[in-house]
Design an enzyme around this catalytic site. Sequence first.
Site, mmCIF file in Angstrom:
data_model
loop_
_atom_site.group_PDB
_atom_site.id
_atom_site.type_symbol
_atom_site.label_atom_id
_atom_site.label_comp_id
_atom_site.label_asym_id
_atom_site.label_seq_id
_atom_site.Cartn_x
_atom_site.Cartn_y
_atom_site.Cartn_z
ATOM 1 N N ALA A 13 1.025 -0.820 -0.183
ATOM 2 C CA ALA A 13 -0.265 -0.092 0.224
ATOM 3 C C ALA A 13 0.747 0.934 0.085
ATOM 4 C CB ALA A 13 -1.205 0.210 1.236
ATOM 5 N N GLY A 26 -0.609 -5.222 0.014
ATOM 6 C CA GLY A 26 -1.094 -4.903 0.136
ATOM 7 C C GLY A 26 -1.487 -5.818 -1.012
ATOM 8 N N GLU A 44 -1.632 -9.617 -0.274
ATOM 9 C CA GLU A 44 -2.979 -9.577 -0.359
ATOM 10 C C GLU A 44 -3.929 -9.798 -2.070
ATOM 11 O OE1 GLU A 44 -4.408 -8.229 3.845
ATOM 12 O OE2 GLU A 44 -3.357 -6.670 1.878
ATOM 13 N N GLU A 79 3.153 -6.019 7.465
ATOM 14 C CA GLU A 79 2.086 -4.510 8.013
ATOM 15 C C GLU A 79 2.374 -5.140 9.195
ATOM 16 O OE1 GLU A 79 -0.171 -5.939 4.522
ATOM 17 O OE2 GLU A 79 0.729 -7.236 5.845
#
Length: 260
Positions: free
Chosen positions: A63, A109, A112, A132
């Site tokens: 992200a 992300g 993910e 994270e």
Amino acid sequence: MGEFVRLEVDGAIGTIRLDRPPMNALNRQIETELRDAAIEAAERSDVRVVIVYGGEKVFAAGADIKEMAEMSYADMARKEERGLSDAMSHVAAIPKPTVAALTGYALGGGFELALSCDRRIAGENVKVGQPEILLGVIPGAGGTQRLARLIGPSKAKDIVYTGRFVDAQEALSLGMIDEVVAPDEVYAAARRWAEQFTGGAARALAAAKAAIDGGLDVDLDTGLKLETHLFAGTFATEDQKIGMRSFIENGPGKAKFTGN
């Protein structure tokens, strides 16, 4: 066609291409464009299988932390109503075979997003992971849920708790990725996997995906009922008639499906 995400279609293969150099950091705009591309790929009848690809150098390194850093709880709660997790869910819901073609880094992300696909093919120099925790947060777009379902809770906890980067060979042994190839062969390998479905029985493939994914979230008895319902539904398709007629007349594996 988005600024950072586009759907490219070639030979019934749709490629959702991330293009935000240098690291394909996933910001709000990418979230919106990724959701739109997933919806388009799901709806287009000329797309029979989907590749998610970030380019030759990097899949997605995570992200956009600069965008997130000063956000409050209220800001994030509002954002996530239509945020990254929602975008990933739209990718996961594409009713067609999907494969992530991983180059460079697929972290946070980015991984993910890879987890939202049915299969993951990676270059031998790839690093994957959910780092994270090193930022004082946890994965928020499927990393704790899809990863645990994929490799089991104990292994997932190790990946999430440590936040460590996992190389391609370890990721393959853990089941985080499914195939390792030379770095410059990643997209070609993804296309080779995808090509086997371009003339497939599209509605049966969608039913198979719905049965497997839906069954993971329920008890066995409910999953079996779902499977039976979806199995019966394939008898309303043209491809069921074509497939069974071809089997009787020509043997297995020779049917020419229409996708209907």
